[in-house]
Design a protein around this motif. Structure first.
Motif, mmCIF file in Angstrom:
data_model
loop_
_atom_site.group_PDB
_atom_site.id
_atom_site.type_symbol
_atom_site.label_atom_id
_atom_site.label_comp_id
_atom_site.label_asym_id
_atom_site.label_seq_id
_atom_site.Cartn_x
_atom_site.Cartn_y
_atom_site.Cartn_z
ATOM 1 N N ASP A 172 -7.117 -0.904 -1.198
ATOM 2 C CA ASP A 172 -7.071 -1.824 -2.340
ATOM 3 C C ASP A 172 -8.456 -2.230 -2.823
ATOM 4 N N LEU A 220 -6.296 2.134 -4.640
ATOM 5 C CA LEU A 220 -5.061 1.348 -4.526
ATOM 6 C C LEU A 220 -5.254 -0.095 -5.001
ATOM 7 N N THR A 267 -4.233 0.492 -10.020
ATOM 8 C CA THR A 267 -2.980 1.086 -9.538
ATOM 9 C C THR A 267 -1.923 0.007 -9.336
ATOM 10 N N TYR A 292 -9.893 4.719 -0.729
ATOM 11 C CA TYR A 292 -8.453 4.903 -0.966
ATOM 12 C C TYR A 292 -7.681 3.722 -0.367
ATOM 13 N N ARG A 331 2.164 1.970 -3.496
ATOM 14 C CA ARG A 331 1.138 2.498 -4.408
ATOM 15 C C ARG A 331 0.775 3.950 -4.066
ATOM 16 N N ILE A 332 0.766 4.288 -2.776
ATOM 17 C CA ILE A 332 0.487 5.672 -2.374
ATOM 18 C C ILE A 332 1.583 6.601 -2.896
ATOM 19 N N TRP A 370 0.838 -1.207 0.000
ATOM 20 C CA TRP A 370 0.000 0.000 0.000
ATOM 21 C C TRP A 370 0.866 1.248 0.000
#
Length: 733
Positions: free
Chosen positions: A274, A278, A282, A272, A76-77, A73
């Motif tokens: 998965d 995310l 993404t 926001y 991806r952020i 995570w």
């Protein structure tokens, strides 16, 4: 007689002169970076700053994917935040000041600088919250989150976005309103990084989730939507806004659209993650897509794209309608790598469209051929414009299986365009290019080693290497191979390639994040499941009717959107419904993928066709109708996935071979029907018979194949009898 004798020495001189002026290359500039109308062109220290940021962004991904992996995570952020910061630095929110548009007044500049104060304050609060959570406290005071973080973040984000719409200045100047947005992107991503690396992460989507997560997600979503507007237009933003409206309006809607509802905090605390932004889109953009953008940038920096186009001209340029056939091969190769139909039209079409017009193609046909060929690059294995990687991520089907399944449909698509082009050239008596207009094939064959990076990629993938490892090897090989060519890549060229990759990636990352927002709405509201039940009801009446409805929805969702986003959204809405009516997952996703791709050439909103019309000078709607006609096979073949799975390599080798060969013959008949030409002119009755024969052959059943072959043989004999020398005459002409 004496006149002929006198002329011969002059002919020899002309031939000698022609041989002496044969061009080394006619594709110069195909590899140049396409500069969008709203991209800033910095100079001096600002250019160096943003070039360094782009290089750092590309390098970060290479290092994280191959050497030092990050927590999923968090990676991806950072991936999205980096694209937001780069995007707001490079792409303006309004037109640049020029002779027609005056620069904005000083008041808007100082107001933007004023917004920088609360933006910086929210960023400082992120550091303070991090220190709080690092200590014994496991929760932050809600009042601090709301008053010292959430409210100022929302006010500055919304205010700076609105100001950026009206802030006009010279193209080489930076915009303080966009600086505010860059700080807001840092503040939003910073809070999410802090929160998601503690136990607070487990509370997302519940009433226990801290309000700060929701504020960060709302601000992050606004930033993603605004950047998507700047780099991809309004279409995807409007569709996203409709889906977001549905989240809160859904409980009041009648019928299958109604659902119990979600609060603002519960939705945004989970979107926001998965489950949304995310999620799969993404996941793919932060791994496979960014890696292949870097690969494409290395090919671009080493001028391999120029070589692809020159090679295509040397191989096919002298055939009738030569530049059009070159466009098919060159645009297919380039489109496979760069992952955007409209972008590929702009790069290769700037060369091929004028040359097509030069040999006799009308402006409309030239633009339509380029648009159809560039769109086809998205369905050409092994890369498929990154679509194959998203499909692998969403379905869990191995990438190599997806790439293999795409082979026959891709052959059929490009065969369709090829024969459309060939029959039109024969019907209009077009010539190919002269020998002195194209590079020598014998010279270009000596540089065939420049195809090595793509061959290495394919071999590595089928040897079992991971996609990331294979892509990295192919990228490294592009630099190594360049040392055997005139365009050697040194340290500066490698940095240039990384800079190009960082800049090129912004659009696709913004689009994937925006598509993730839509996917989040679909998964969190359950509208996808309700759509599946609607398809199930239609299938009870007719499976063909359900497929037609699924086709229309896939095209509608894809209109005006880049391929990656179009497929991601359609895969979330349509594919589960097709699977529920008994269609195999691979077939269902390929069906959706094809129609998401061809939405780029489907009227009334056809991005690739509009881009081609801009170069050819023809009417955009007329070009989109013509490109739809040329790409007609792509609207028929997906239905045959369901009726003949052998098209997707599902069946015995003999069955796959038979279906591939007969479907290709069907494509020839379909092309002849559209262009009203076979071995000569075709009348209306013969065109109807050709359409029936084409559908029989493409269908793939043993009895329909026999019937289609019989029709084809009868037509062949009739045409040869009526126009025995027609094809030779046309070719000579």
């Amino acid at each position: 007689m004496s006149h002929k004798t006198d002329q011969e020495p002059n002919d020899l001189k002309d031939d000698a002169h022609a041989a002496s002026v044969i061009p080394e290359s006619i594709a110069d500039g195909v590899d140049e970076d396409v500069v969008e109308p709203n991209r800033r062109l910095f100079t001096g220290w600002q250019f160096l700053l943003f070039a360094a940021l782009a290089i750092a962004y590309s390098s970060f991904h290479l290092i994280s994917l191959n050497v030092y992996p990050m927590e999923t995570w968090s990676f991806r952020i950072v991936h999205i935040a980096g694209a937001l910061i780069l995007g707001y630095g490079l792409f303006a929110g309004a037109r640049f000041a020029d002779d027609d548009h005056q620069a904005s007044g000083d008041w808007i500049k100082w107001l933007s600088y004023a917004l920088l104060i609360p933006a910086a304050y929210t960023l400082a609060q992120v550091f303070l919250m991090h220190q709080t959570l690092s200590g014994e406290a496991m929760r932050i005071d809600p009042n601090v989150e709301n008053w010292h973080y959430g409210y100022p973040l929302m006010a500055t984000t919304a205010g700076a976005i609105v100001l950026s719409w009206f802030y006009r200045q010279a193209r080489h100047r930076f915009n303080p309103a966009d600086l505010v947005l860059m700080v807001c992107a840092l503040a939003s991503a910073g809070y999410l990084l802090v929160a998601y690396n503690t136990n607070i992460r487990m509370s997302t989507g519940t009433s226990f989730a801290p309000s700060g997560i929701s504020w960060a997600a709302i601000a992050g979503s606004l930033l993603i939507l605004e950047l998507t507007r700047r780099v991809a237009g309004l279409a995807l933003v409007v569709i996203s806004a409709v889906f977001l409206t549905y989240v809160f309006a859904g409980p009041y809607l009648p019928g299958f659209l109604g659902y119990p509802g979600l609060s603002l905090q519960r939705f945004f605390s989970q979107v926001y993650t998965d489950a949304g932004i995310l999620g799969p889109t993404t996941a793919v953009s932060s791994t496979y897509i960014i890696l292949f953008i870097i690969f494409a940038a290395f090919l671009q920096a080493s001028k391999v794209g120029d070589y692809f186009v020159n090679f295509a001209f040397a191989a096919a340029g002298r055939a009738r309608g030569g530049p059009a056939k070159v466009a098919i091969f060159a645009s297919g190769l380039m489109g496979m790598i760069n992952g955007t139909s409209a972008g590929n039209v702009v790069s290769t079409g700037s060369l091929t469209i004028p040359l097509m017009k030069k040999v006799g193609y009308p402006a409309r046909s030239a633009g339509a051929i380029e648009a159809a060929a560039s769109t086809g690059g998205q369905i050409m294995p092994p890369i498929m414009g990154a679509g194959a990687f998203i499909m692998a991520e969403v379905t869990g089907i191995p990438y190599t299986e997806i790439a293999l399944a795409a082979v026959i449909p891709a052959i059929l698509y490009f065969a369709s365009i090829y024969f459309m082009v060939d029959f039109e050239a024969a019907r209009k008596g077009m010539r190919g290019m002269r020998k002195d207009e194209i590079p020598l094939f014998s010279k270009l064959v000596k540089q065939v080693y420049l195809f090595a990076p793509i061959i290495i990629l394919i071999v590595a993938l089928f040897m079992g290497y991971s996609v990331i490892r294979a892509g990295t090897l192919a990228t490294a090989s592009a630099a190594v191979v360049s040392w055997l060519s005139p365009n050697k890549m040194g340290f500066r060229a490698i940095l240039k390639a990384l800079q190009i990759a960082g800049t090129m990636s912004i659009q696709i990352i913004a689009v994937c994040a925006c598509a993730g927002l839509i996917v989040g709405v679909i998964s969190l509201t359950g509208v996808g499941a309700r759509f599946s039940s609607l398809l199930l009801g239609l299938a009870g009446v007719s499976q063909l009717l359900a497929l037609v409805f699924a086709m229309l929805i896939s095209i509608l969702l894809g209109m005006g959107m880049p391929t990656t986003a179009a497929y991601a959204v359609a895969a979330s809405v349509v594919a589960p419904g097709l699977i529920n009516i008994g269609i195999e997952p691979l077939i269902a996703h390929f069906f959706v993928f094809y129609f998401a791709v061809v939405s780029a050439i489907t009227p009334p909103v056809a991005l690739a066709s509009y881009a081609a019309a801009g170069i050819s000078g023809d009417n955009p709607m007329g070009t989109s109708v013509a490109s739809f006609k040329i790409g007609l096979a792509a609207f028929i073949v997906p239905f045959m996935f369901f009726y003949s799975p052998a098209m997707l390599m599902e069946g015995s080798p003999m069955q796959i071979l038979r279906v591939g060969l007969t479907a290709t013959l069907g494509i020839v008949l379909l092309s002849g029907m559209v262009q009203a030409w076979f071995f000569g002119p075709v009348n209306l009755v013969q065109r109807v018979v050709m359409l029936v024969g084409a559908l029989f052959l493409i269908y793939g059943g043993i009895y329909t194949d026999i019937a289609g072959l019989a029709i084809g043989i009868v037509l062949f004999m009739m045409q040869r009898k009526m126009h025995g020398g027609g094809s030779k005459t046309a070719q000579a002409g």
